[in-house]
Enzyme design. Structure first.
Site, mmCIF file in Angstrom:
data_model
loop_
_atom_site.group_PDB
_atom_site.id
_atom_site.type_symbol
_atom_site.label_atom_id
_atom_site.label_comp_id
_atom_site.label_asym_id
_atom_site.label_seq_id
_atom_site.Cartn_x
_atom_site.Cartn_y
_atom_site.Cartn_z
ATOM 1 N N GLU A 274 0.835 -1.398 -0.008
ATOM 2 C CA GLU A 274 0.597 -0.067 0.038
ATOM 3 C C GLU A 274 0.963 1.376 -0.146
ATOM 4 O O GLU A 274 0.598 2.116 -0.361
ATOM 5 C CB GLU A 274 -0.766 -0.230 1.282
ATOM 6 C CG GLU A 274 -2.137 -0.500 1.488
ATOM 7 C CD GLU A 274 -3.316 -0.961 2.507
ATOM 8 O OE1 GLU A 274 -2.971 0.133 3.093
ATOM 9 O OE2 GLU A 274 -3.271 -1.789 3.315
ATOM 10 N N ASP B 255 -2.039 -4.228 3.810
ATOM 11 C CA ASP B 255 -2.241 -4.230 5.282
ATOM 12 C C ASP B 255 -3.369 -6.288 6.105
ATOM 13 O O ASP B 255 -3.874 -6.035 5.325
ATOM 14 C CB ASP B 255 -2.570 -3.260 5.764
ATOM 15 C CG ASP B 255 -1.346 -2.071 6.048
ATOM 16 O OD1 ASP B 255 -0.527 -2.171 5.701
ATOM 17 O OD2 ASP B 255 -1.942 -1.384 6.068
ATOM 18 N N TYR C 273 1.998 -4.164 13.483
ATOM 19 C CA TYR C 273 1.172 -3.835 13.036
ATOM 20 C C TYR C 273 0.393 -3.112 13.671
ATOM 21 O O TYR C 273 0.086 -4.074 14.807
ATOM 22 C CB TYR C 273 0.457 -5.031 12.437
ATOM 23 C CG TYR C 273 -0.719 -4.186 11.206
ATOM 24 C CD1 TYR C 273 -0.436 -3.265 10.521
ATOM 25 C CD2 TYR C 273 -2.306 -4.380 11.317
ATOM 26 C CE1 TYR C 273 -1.785 -2.775 9.296
ATOM 27 C CE2 TYR C 273 -3.502 -3.838 10.495
ATOM 28 C CZ TYR C 273 -2.941 -2.876 10.072
ATOM 29 O OH TYR C 273 -4.146 -1.949 8.768
ATOM 30 N N ARG D 145 -2.767 -1.392 14.026
ATOM 31 C CA ARG D 145 -4.334 -1.952 14.395
ATOM 32 C C ARG D 145 -4.541 -3.345 14.677
ATOM 33 O O ARG D 145 -5.074 -3.891 13.778
ATOM 34 C CB ARG D 145 -4.858 -1.416 12.501
ATOM 35 C CG ARG D 145 -4.123 0.265 12.634
ATOM 36 C CD ARG D 145 -5.449 0.793 11.125
ATOM 37 N NE ARG D 145 -4.740 1.760 10.792
ATOM 38 C CZ ARG D 145 -3.595 2.425 10.479
ATOM 39 N NH1 ARG D 145 -3.022 1.651 9.940
ATOM 40 N NH2 ARG D 145 -4.131 3.379 9.860
ATOM 41 N N ASP E 107 -5.178 -6.758 7.058
ATOM 42 C CA ASP E 107 -7.175 -6.889 8.724
ATOM 43 C C ASP E 107 -7.708 -6.513 7.577
ATOM 44 O O ASP E 107 -7.092 -6.422 6.028
ATOM 45 C CB ASP E 107 -6.925 -5.402 8.360
ATOM 46 C CG ASP E 107 -6.807 -4.055 8.226
ATOM 47 O OD1 ASP E 107 -6.350 -4.009 7.042
ATOM 48 O OD2 ASP E 107 -6.429 -3.261 8.828
ATOM 49 N N HIS F 207 -3.930 -10.865 14.111
ATOM 50 C CA HIS F 207 -2.683 -9.902 14.776
ATOM 51 C C HIS F 207 -2.669 -10.234 15.835
ATOM 52 O O HIS F 207 -3.168 -11.343 16.676
ATOM 53 C CB HIS F 207 -3.331 -8.656 14.558
ATOM 54 C CG HIS F 207 -4.239 -8.077 13.359
ATOM 55 N ND1 HIS F 207 -5.513 -6.895 13.671
ATOM 56 C CD2 HIS F 207 -4.311 -8.253 11.956
ATOM 57 C CE1 HIS F 207 -5.765 -7.079 12.202
ATOM 58 N NE2 HIS F 207 -5.630 -7.665 11.509
#
Length: 689
Positions: free
Chosen positions: A9, A82, A300, A302, A84, A346
């Site tokens: 990204e 990412d 990560y 989030r 998620d 995660h």
């Protein structure tokens, strides 16, 4: 020529990952989303299956052209967005926009941007998870429905530029409800009674606190009750009836999630949620470390998981053992389950290498990066360390029919406290009561009684609001910061000294949302919707079913609101204030900060001035009128019209009534009047108008 194409990204990751993978891999960035619903319309057809209509985002054509060119040359394409829902959706949109049918396309994820993590992800390449994609599609469409159908009503009924949102409107309601609680709060009087004793052979007095009788605890609510206790203690002797020694264990904290990182960074570093996420993103994407090149230093950012990988846990315990000693290593599991639904793909937020200490990185980091990294490093290290142990002592002192108590504690083994102490858990009293027994003679030195008043609930801070949103199950780690940023940007709330205050504009919007769209701002409804999105992610609920069940009810509420809601516009209200520049009677306008006076002769006459609304109460200091004013940020308060000559101000609305006890002015609190003099605190019922 590179045979493999990796698409990430962020451009910041490109250089780092390229270095890890070598010449056989080309690494390019999509720079976030490449497709979205069109800005000019809802973006789906409710009458034909709610199929979303995606278009290429303006400005992304050149990026997509470059990606297509490289994709044609590549044997394998790895989508490394990412880890998620949002990242999964971006990967799917890329596969659609780049026409990758027939190509070898793989999805890879890594929780940290390190050489091992990136190379390991290639060994576990998989297909795009459409359950994750569909959960994100459902969220995007629900948010679009609420924003695009309700915001135009706010434009028509209040002013242009306002917005409603599925999560932001609930956050606004929470702040508005808290404001109502504070305004309606009536303080209650209570007293404390302490006694200073001298122990036989001791030099320093020991302070004990009034407990009650020997059989039950007593609350002292007035001076009369204190005087009654003191009368009962006249001439009595005091003896220690119990000395209790013990041990208390303070558990090591869990490593950070997005929410707890935002909360602690706010308290300890005074960072806003937005700033915390921005700096954490930099630490995750990679820092140029002298002698090591660019590397991601945290995992990560989030996440709502407190899980830690076995590899990271093993490495952390080895580091702690070598630096602090074996007895400082946690004897249990380093990450404990929170008992709630989490996106456990995660890990918790942690350093990618605990041996990379804050001190070692200080020269490679900006001040803000260093402070946040240090906080994350300490919290993770603490989470893998042994619990702290306190030696405690408590003493009961009896006099007549009454009892006093005192207690103290000190650290006997610091454990994780050697590394980390949370901002709101810093220990105070570290004494230990030594040499006291039931045989110790005591002499009373003096009593000290104090009057207190209960305090209203605290205004929300960003940290407190994030905590509440998380506890209620509203929003997800990626939504907390943008939600708060939006309601501040829209001037629905203002931030002063960390506290969030409702503005007049926020009050109007919240009232309108509660009136016309009660379910949208209902916390349970929004939390249930998050639960449905989780079930879409699990593959147990079809995403279009969620959308189909939501939209018709919303559409019906919108149609009713368009007909029934009255406009909240006051710009045409003429006042008796004469414009000193042209002689016209000024009118009330409604702006981002609330109401103000403007000349109706605009644009010929551009004169404006603050609108001072008289409340019918004389200033307690100078006798002139008290008016409703606003701070520069839009928060309401009451001040004298003769400001700055007279400096009277009150956050609460003053009353005409004077306090019958001390003669000070009183303020309105719901259906009560409360004396503004805090040392008096007299409360009386508000008289009917």
């Amino acid at each position: 020529m590179a045979k493999n194409l990796v698409i990430v990204e962020s451009p910041a990751k490109v250089k780092t990952i390229k270095k890890f993978l070598g010449p056989n891999y080309e690494v390019l960035a999509s720079q976030g989303h490449v497709r979205d619903l069109p800005k000019s319309q809802l973006g789906f057809d409710a009458e034909h299956g709610y199929e979303p209509k995606y278009i290429t985002i303006r400005g992304k054509g050149e990026i997509l052209a470059k990606l297509r060119k490289e994709a044609k040359k590549a044997d394998k394409i790895y989508l490394a967005t990412d880890p998620d829902r949002e990242g999964e959706a971006i990967s799917w949109h890329l596969s659609q926009a780049l026409n990758l049918d027939g190509k070898k396309v793989y999805r890879i994820t890594f929780n940290e941007i390190t050489k091992n993590a990136v190379k390991e992800s290639l060994k576990h390449a998989r297909e795009i998870d459409m359950n994750l994609v569909n959960a994100q599609q459902a969220r995007r469409m629900l948010d679009r429905m609420v924003g695009y159908r309700i915001s135009p009503i706010l434009w028509a009924k209040v002013k242009r530029g306002l917005s409603a949102g599925r999560v932001q409107s609930v956050a606004l309601r929470l702040i508005a409800d808290r404001e109502e609680e504070i305004n309606a709060f009536v303080p209650e009087e209570y007293w404390t009674l302490d006694a200073d004793f001298l122990a036989e052979g001791g030099k320093k007095p020991l302070q004990a606190h009034f407990y009650g009788t020997k059989s039950k605890k007593m609350a002292l609510k007035s001076k009369e009750e204190v005087d009654k206790v003191l009368a009962g203690l006249e001439g009595v002797s005091y003896q220690i009836s119990e000395v209790k020694k013990g041990e208390r264990v303070k558990k090591a904290p869990l490593p950070f999630t997005t929410s707890t990182l935002q909360q602690e960074a706010s308290k300890a570093l005074n960072f806003s949620t937005q700033k915390t996420m921005s700096v954490a993103q930099q630490l995750y994407e990679g820092i140029d470390i002298k002698g090591n090149g660019t590397v991601g230093v945290i995992t990560y950012l989030r996440t709502d998981s407190t899980r830690v990988s076995e590899e990271a846990e093993k490495a952390a315990k080895s580091y702690i053992s070598s630096v602090y000693g074996e007895n400082y290593v946690s004897k249990g599991q380093g990450s404990r389950a929170s008992g709630k639904k989490i996106q456990d793909a995660h890990e918790a937020i942690r350093p990618t290498d605990l041996a990379r200490t804050p001190a070692a990185l200080k020269d490679s980091l900006t001040r803000e990066q260093f402070r946040l990294y240090q906080l994350i490093w300490k919290r993770f290290a603490a989470s893998q360390m042994a619990d702290a142990v306190y030696e405690t002592s408590s003493v009961k002192i009896d006099g007549g029919e009454y009892r006093f108590t005192m207690s103290a504690s000190r650290v006997s083994f610091d454990g994780f406290l050697s590394v980390y102490v949370q901002e709101d858990e810093k220990e105070g009293d570290s004494r230990i009561l030594k040499g006291l027994s039931t045989e110790t003679a005591l002499t009373l030195k003096e009593f000290e009684s104090k009057q207190h008043f209960t305090q209203p609930p605290a205004h929300y801070t960003e940290a407190a609001l994030v905590k509440t949103l998380e506890e209620l199950g509203i929003g997800r780690p990626s939504t907390y910061a943008p939600t708060i940023t939006t309601i501040i940007a829209r001037r629905y709330v203002v931030k002063e000294n960390k506290n969030l205050y409702l503005t007049e504009l926020g009050e109007v919007v919240n009232h309108m949302m509660k009136q016309a769209f009660p379910s949208i701002v209902e916390t349970d409804f929004t939390a249930n919707m998050e639960g449905l999105l989780d079930r879409v992610e699990e593959g147990t609920v079809d995403w279009k079913t969620v959308v189909e069940n939501f939209y018709p009810d919303l559409e019906a509420a919108v149609e009713a609101a368009e007909k029934e809601l009255q406009e909240v516009k006051v710009e045409d209200e003429v006042t008796d204030v004469v414009c000193e520049q042209c002689g016209r009677h000024m009118v009330i306008k409604y702006g981002p900060h609330g109401r103000f006076l403007a000349c109706p002769g605009f644009p010929e006459c551009r004169n404006t001035k603050p609108y001072l609304e008289k409340i019918g109460v004389s200033c307690p200091k100078c006798g002139k009128d008290v008016v409703l004013r606003r701070t520069k940020k839009g928060r309401k308060y009451y001040g004298c019209e003769n400001n700055p000559e007279c400096d009277f101000m009150s956050w609460q609305k003053p009353s005409k009534e004077k306090c019958p006890v001390c003669g000070s002015y009183m303020v309105e609190k719901g259906n009560k009047l409360v004396c503004a003099n805090e040392t008096c605190g007299h409360v009386t019922a508000k008289k009917e108008a």
